[in-house]
Write a protein that holds these residues in place. Sequence first.
Motif, PDB file in Angstrom:
ATOM      1  N   TYR A 138      10.138  34.321 -10.478  1.00 12.09           N
ATOM      2  CA  TYR A 138      10.527  34.260 -11.756  1.00 12.09           C
ATOM      3  C   TYR A 138      12.538  34.318 -11.948  1.00 12.09           C
ATOM      4  O   TYR A 138      12.862  34.149 -10.837  1.00 12.09           O
ATOM      5  N   GLN A 139      12.994  32.526 -12.183  1.00 16.16           N
ATOM      6  CA  GLN A 139      14.408  32.403 -12.390  1.00 16.16           C
ATOM      7  C   GLN A 139      14.927  32.940 -13.227  1.00 16.16           C
ATOM      8  O   GLN A 139      14.385  32.653 -14.369  1.00 16.16           O
ATOM      9  N   ARG A 140      15.917  33.651 -13.794  1.00 12.80           N
ATOM     10  CA  ARG A 140      16.640  34.185 -13.755  1.00 12.80           C
ATOM     11  C   ARG A 140      17.826  35.374 -13.867  1.00 12.80           C
ATOM     12  O   ARG A 140      17.548  35.429 -12.801  1.00 12.80           O
ATOM     13  N   ASP A 141      18.388  35.019 -14.633  1.00  8.88           N
ATOM     14  CA  ASP A 141      20.090  36.316 -14.672  1.00  8.88           C
ATOM     15  C   ASP A 141      20.385  35.744 -13.484  1.00  8.88           C
ATOM     16  O   ASP A 141      20.851  34.417 -12.351  1.00  8.88           O
ATOM     17  N   ASN A 142      20.404  36.947 -12.106  1.00  3.85           N
ATOM     18  CA  ASN A 142      20.458  36.685 -11.045  1.00  3.85           C
ATOM     19  C   ASN A 142      20.044  36.989  -9.708  1.00  3.85           C
ATOM     20  O   ASN A 142      20.149  36.812  -8.092  1.00  3.85           O
ATOM     21  N   ALA A 143      19.204  35.799  -9.929  1.00  2.00           N
ATOM     22  CA  ALA A 143      17.656  35.309  -9.313  1.00  2.00           C
ATOM     23  C   ALA A 143      17.288  33.893  -9.702  1.00  2.00           C
ATOM     24  O   ALA A 143      16.317  33.855 -10.434  1.00  2.00           O
ATOM     25  N   VAL A 144      18.056  32.903  -9.216  1.00  2.00           N
ATOM     26  CA  VAL A 144      18.095  31.226  -9.576  1.00  2.00           C
ATOM     27  C   VAL A 144      17.529  30.962  -8.063  1.00  2.00           C
ATOM     28  O   VAL A 144      18.865  31.089  -7.664  1.00  2.00           O
ATOM     29  N   LEU A 145      16.755  30.443  -7.626  1.00  2.00           N
ATOM     30  CA  LEU A 145      17.109  29.860  -6.426  1.00  2.00           C
ATOM     31  C   LEU A 145      17.261  27.824  -6.580  1.00  2.00           C
ATOM     32  O   LEU A 145      16.730  27.570  -7.702  1.00  2.00           O
ATOM     33  N   GLN A 146      17.900  27.584  -5.723  1.00  2.00           N
ATOM     34  CA  GLN A 146      17.973  26.207  -5.572  1.00  2.00           C
ATOM     35  C   GLN A 146      16.860  25.740  -4.816  1.00  2.00           C
ATOM     36  O   GLN A 146      16.069  25.590  -4.467  1.00  2.00           O
ATOM     37  N   PRO A 147      16.481  23.947  -5.062  1.00  4.00           N
ATOM     38  CA  PRO A 147      15.359  23.660  -4.063  1.00  4.00           C
ATOM     39  C   PRO A 147      15.238  23.672  -3.110  1.00  4.00           C
ATOM     40  O   PRO A 147      14.114  23.653  -2.253  1.00  4.00           O
ATOM     41  N   PRO A 148      16.002  23.679  -1.870  1.00  2.00           N
ATOM     42  CA  PRO A 148      15.722  24.413  -0.816  1.00  2.00           C
ATOM     43  C   PRO A 148      15.330  25.218  -0.511  1.00  2.00           C
ATOM     44  O   PRO A 148      14.451  25.015   0.263  1.00  2.00           O
ATOM     45  N   THR A 149      15.706  26.687  -1.338  1.00  2.00           N
ATOM     46  CA  THR A 149      15.531  27.424  -0.824  1.00  2.00           C
ATOM     47  C   THR A 149      14.001  27.744  -1.518  1.00  2.00           C
ATOM     48  O   THR A 149      12.815  28.337  -1.015  1.00  2.00           O
ATOM     49  N   LEU A 150      14.008  27.203  -2.593  1.00  2.00           N
ATOM     50  CA  LEU A 150      12.624  27.446  -3.130  1.00  2.00           C
ATOM     51  C   LEU A 150      11.909  26.368  -2.028  1.00  2.00           C
ATOM     52  O   LEU A 150      10.364  27.136  -2.023  1.00  2.00           O
ATOM     53  N   LYS A 151      12.031  25.404  -1.575  1.00  4.83           N
ATOM     54  CA  LYS A 151      10.463  24.054  -1.011  1.00  4.83           C
ATOM     55  C   LYS A 151      10.612  25.631  -0.062  1.00  4.83           C
ATOM     56  O   LYS A 151       9.340  25.028   0.946  1.00  4.83           O
TER      57      LYS A 151
END
Length: 312
Positions: A138-151
């Motif tokens: 869940y991308q929101r608030d204080n937890a937003v993954l950038q592309p390298p981290t999500l990959k």
Amino acid sequence: MTVKRKSPTGILGFPTAPFNEKGNIDEQALAANITFLMDSGISSIFIACGSGEFHALNKAEYQKMIEVAVAVTNQQIPVYAGVGGSIAEAVELVSLSADLGVDGYLILPPYLIEGEQDGLYNYYKTILCKSDLNAILYQRDNAVLQPPTLKRLLDEFPQIVGVKDGYGNMELNMELTQTIGNRVEWLNGMPFAEITMPAYKGIGFNSYSSAISNYLPHISQLYFNALLEGNDQLANEIYLDVLLPINHIRKQRKGYAVSLIKAGMNIIGLPVENSVRPPCVPVEKDHFEQLRNIIEKTLEKYPTQKKEVTKS
């Protein structure tokens, strides 16, 4: 319990946490909420998440909500449990919900702290290592993954089947959907997701969490179908007649994203009171009556029609 590596699709159901006059979870009201959603053709149940006041539940209440959801759905549609908060609590809830028979879980943001990408990676990794059940980030608030981290997470954990966005950064969403593609299902989790779904659909989001499905499920389905079929006129009419007026009320008070759902359910006759736990506030009388007026006009112009809906 499913082992299929596929996220629920279409319109996702998020039941509330109904409370009785003593302030305890009303199991019968919760069962009625879930049954109502299932009868409307919802694709899945996400229990004890944001709409279910995850932030305000104790462990026993959390367990009871999951038990009711698993019993009522009876394996007809998948059940996903909300997990999150502190890392210790999240890990405990993953194990508990898995033991109770859920099909997967939605990982909510960590408590309070805004971490670096490595910190977020390790937060998710710790949770994902505790279960091979399907997981949605869940991308929101204080937890937003950038592309390298999500990959990186997607490469390491095949049980990640979906990414839900409640953050609203369309530039980031565009990069994610275009570089990652259909490896996961992209879920619109913005507050009142119908409002932003036309934009999200254009970049690869084909599913969304629907708050109004708790009281106007046929409107959510009618709107969703109009978007899928390219019926812009009908989609725009519903947006102007129903969605935008309700959204104007929702934005009047912080916490209405939760309490306005219960108000709508109460108006249509479901056994759910206009009662929420702090820091949320119940819907004020004037706003309640405004919502009642919108719902009455909506049911007059767009009457409920029984219709088979494909479940995913």
